[in-house]
Write a protein that holds these residues in place. Structure first.
Motif, mmCIF file in Angstrom:
data_model
loop_
_atom_site.group_PDB
_atom_site.id
_atom_site.type_symbol
_atom_site.label_atom_id
_atom_site.label_comp_id
_atom_site.label_asym_id
_atom_site.label_seq_id
_atom_site.Cartn_x
_atom_site.Cartn_y
_atom_site.Cartn_z
ATOM 1 N N GLU A 60 0.827 -1.205 0.000
ATOM 2 C CA GLU A 60 0.000 0.000 0.000
ATOM 3 C C GLU A 60 0.863 1.257 0.000
ATOM 4 O O GLU A 60 0.544 2.231 -0.675
ATOM 5 C CB GLU A 60 -0.912 0.015 1.221
ATOM 6 N N ALA A 61 1.947 1.232 0.763
ATOM 7 C CA ALA A 61 2.825 2.412 0.857
ATOM 8 C C ALA A 61 3.454 2.713 -0.498
ATOM 9 O O ALA A 61 3.655 3.873 -0.845
ATOM 10 C CB ALA A 61 3.891 2.187 1.924
ATOM 11 N N LYS A 62 3.767 1.680 -1.281
ATOM 12 C CA LYS A 62 4.355 1.887 -2.604
ATOM 13 C C LYS A 62 3.420 2.698 -3.495
ATOM 14 O O LYS A 62 3.863 3.478 -4.318
ATOM 15 C CB LYS A 62 4.654 0.545 -3.277
ATOM 16 N N SER A 68 9.279 5.299 1.041
ATOM 17 C CA SER A 68 9.185 3.892 0.666
ATOM 18 C C SER A 68 9.185 3.025 1.911
ATOM 19 O O SER A 68 9.715 3.412 2.949
ATOM 20 C CB SER A 68 10.358 3.499 -0.240
ATOM 21 N N LEU A 69 8.580 1.871 1.789
ATOM 22 C CA LEU A 69 8.555 0.888 2.864
ATOM 23 C C LEU A 69 8.758 -0.485 2.241
ATOM 24 O O LEU A 69 8.004 -0.897 1.366
ATOM 25 C CB LEU A 69 7.217 0.932 3.612
ATOM 26 N N ARG A 70 9.825 -1.142 2.666
ATOM 27 C CA ARG A 70 10.092 -2.525 2.260
ATOM 28 C C ARG A 70 10.143 -3.371 3.510
ATOM 29 O O ARG A 70 10.611 -2.913 4.553
ATOM 30 C CB ARG A 70 11.436 -2.642 1.535
ATOM 31 N N VAL A 71 9.667 -4.599 3.421
ATOM 32 C CA VAL A 71 9.764 -5.532 4.533
ATOM 33 C C VAL A 71 10.590 -6.731 4.088
ATOM 34 O O VAL A 71 10.478 -7.180 2.952
ATOM 35 C CB VAL A 71 8.376 -5.964 5.062
ATOM 36 N N VAL A 72 11.430 -7.204 4.989
ATOM 37 C CA VAL A 72 12.274 -8.364 4.702
ATOM 38 C C VAL A 72 12.328 -9.261 5.933
ATOM 39 O O VAL A 72 12.141 -8.797 7.062
ATOM 40 C CB VAL A 72 13.714 -7.956 4.285
ATOM 41 N N ALA A 73 12.587 -10.523 5.691
ATOM 42 C CA ALA A 73 12.769 -11.474 6.784
ATOM 43 C C ALA A 73 14.240 -11.496 7.165
ATOM 44 O O ALA A 73 15.105 -11.713 6.316
ATOM 45 C CB ALA A 73 12.301 -12.863 6.357
ATOM 46 N N ALA A 74 14.512 -11.219 8.423
ATOM 47 C CA ALA A 74 15.883 -11.237 8.933
ATOM 48 C C ALA A 74 15.834 -11.335 10.451
ATOM 49 O O ALA A 74 14.829 -11.007 11.077
ATOM 50 C CB ALA A 74 16.641 -9.984 8.496
ATOM 51 N N ASP A 75 16.939 -11.766 11.033
ATOM 52 C CA ASP A 75 17.056 -11.963 12.480
ATOM 53 C C ASP A 75 18.101 -10.998 13.020
ATOM 54 O O ASP A 75 19.272 -11.065 12.631
ATOM 55 C CB ASP A 75 17.463 -13.410 12.744
ATOM 56 N N VAL A 76 17.701 -10.093 13.907
ATOM 57 C CA VAL A 76 18.628 -9.086 14.427
ATOM 58 C C VAL A 76 19.819 -9.728 15.137
ATOM 59 O O VAL A 76 20.945 -9.243 15.024
ATOM 60 C CB VAL A 76 17.904 -8.058 15.334
ATOM 61 N N THR A 77 19.598 -10.810 15.846
ATOM 62 C CA THR A 77 20.694 -11.471 16.566
ATOM 63 C C THR A 77 21.719 -12.032 15.586
ATOM 64 O O THR A 77 22.922 -11.872 15.771
ATOM 65 C CB THR A 77 20.138 -12.585 17.469
ATOM 66 N N ALA A 78 21.241 -12.671 14.521
ATOM 67 C CA ALA A 78 22.154 -13.222 13.520
ATOM 68 C C ALA A 78 22.881 -12.114 12.774
ATOM 69 O O ALA A 78 24.086 -12.224 12.516
ATOM 70 C CB ALA A 78 21.383 -14.104 12.532
ATOM 71 N N LEU A 79 22.187 -11.037 12.426
ATOM 72 C CA LEU A 79 22.837 -9.938 11.713
ATOM 73 C C LEU A 79 23.897 -9.270 12.575
ATOM 74 O O LEU A 79 24.966 -8.909 12.086
ATOM 75 C CB LEU A 79 21.805 -8.904 11.262
ATOM 76 N N ALA A 80 23.617 -9.107 13.848
ATOM 77 C CA ALA A 80 24.583 -8.471 14.751
ATOM 78 C C ALA A 80 25.813 -9.344 14.950
ATOM 79 O O ALA A 80 26.922 -8.834 15.141
ATOM 80 C CB ALA A 80 23.936 -8.163 16.092
#
Length: 155
Positions: A60-62, A68-80
């Protein structure tokens, strides 16, 4: 999307100076990310499991916002914890140097350290609210809003 509750309005207000943002743990409540996109900001919102509500709001935001608004699957603990800094940038679909601030709503104590570590890795400011009954477990400064909400700044 209806009006934001006071705590979310306070967070949007604290994030207003930033152009490029990352939301940690968007869950099923993408209202803050959407409000920022509607204000012309570029937002990447992520969570371990991205909800349909977040995906729908991004679509809807697009169609309707200046940002812009994009959503992605990710894990903050793994990224850190990733050894390669580029892994975080790639997982979030960003170019190096492409973020001004990271933020989180109702950030639980166990995710505060990895969130701050990831913000440091990305050279971004880090702002968050807590679950309300918890105090931050990381060094912060407090920014009180008129609503009584406290937004914590960790960097």
């Amino acid at each position: 999307m209806g009006p934001l509750p006071p705590s979310e309005r306070a967070l949007v207000g604290a994030l207003d100076p930033y152009d490029r943002l990352i939301e940690v743990g968007v869950g099923r409540r993408p209202a803050v990310a959407r409000a920022l996109a509607d204000r012309g900001r570029d937002v990447v919102a992520f969570d371990v499991d991205v909800s349909e509500a977040a995906r729908d709001t991004a679509a809807e935001a697009k169609e309707s916002s200046g940002g812009s608004l994009r959503v992605v699957a990710a894990d903050v603990t793994a990224l850190a914890a990733a050894e390669d800094e580029r892994a975080a940038w790639n997982a979030l679909g960003l170019d190096a140097g492409g973020v001004d601030a990271m933020y989180a709503r109702n950030l639980p104590a166990e995710l505060q350290r990895p969130t701050v570590a990831l913000a440091e890795r990305l050279d971004a400011d880090c702002l968050f609210t807590t679950l309300g009954f918890e105090e931050p477990v990381v060094d912060v400064s407090r920014r009180a809003a008129a609503s009584g909400t406290v937004v914590y700044a960790a960097r």
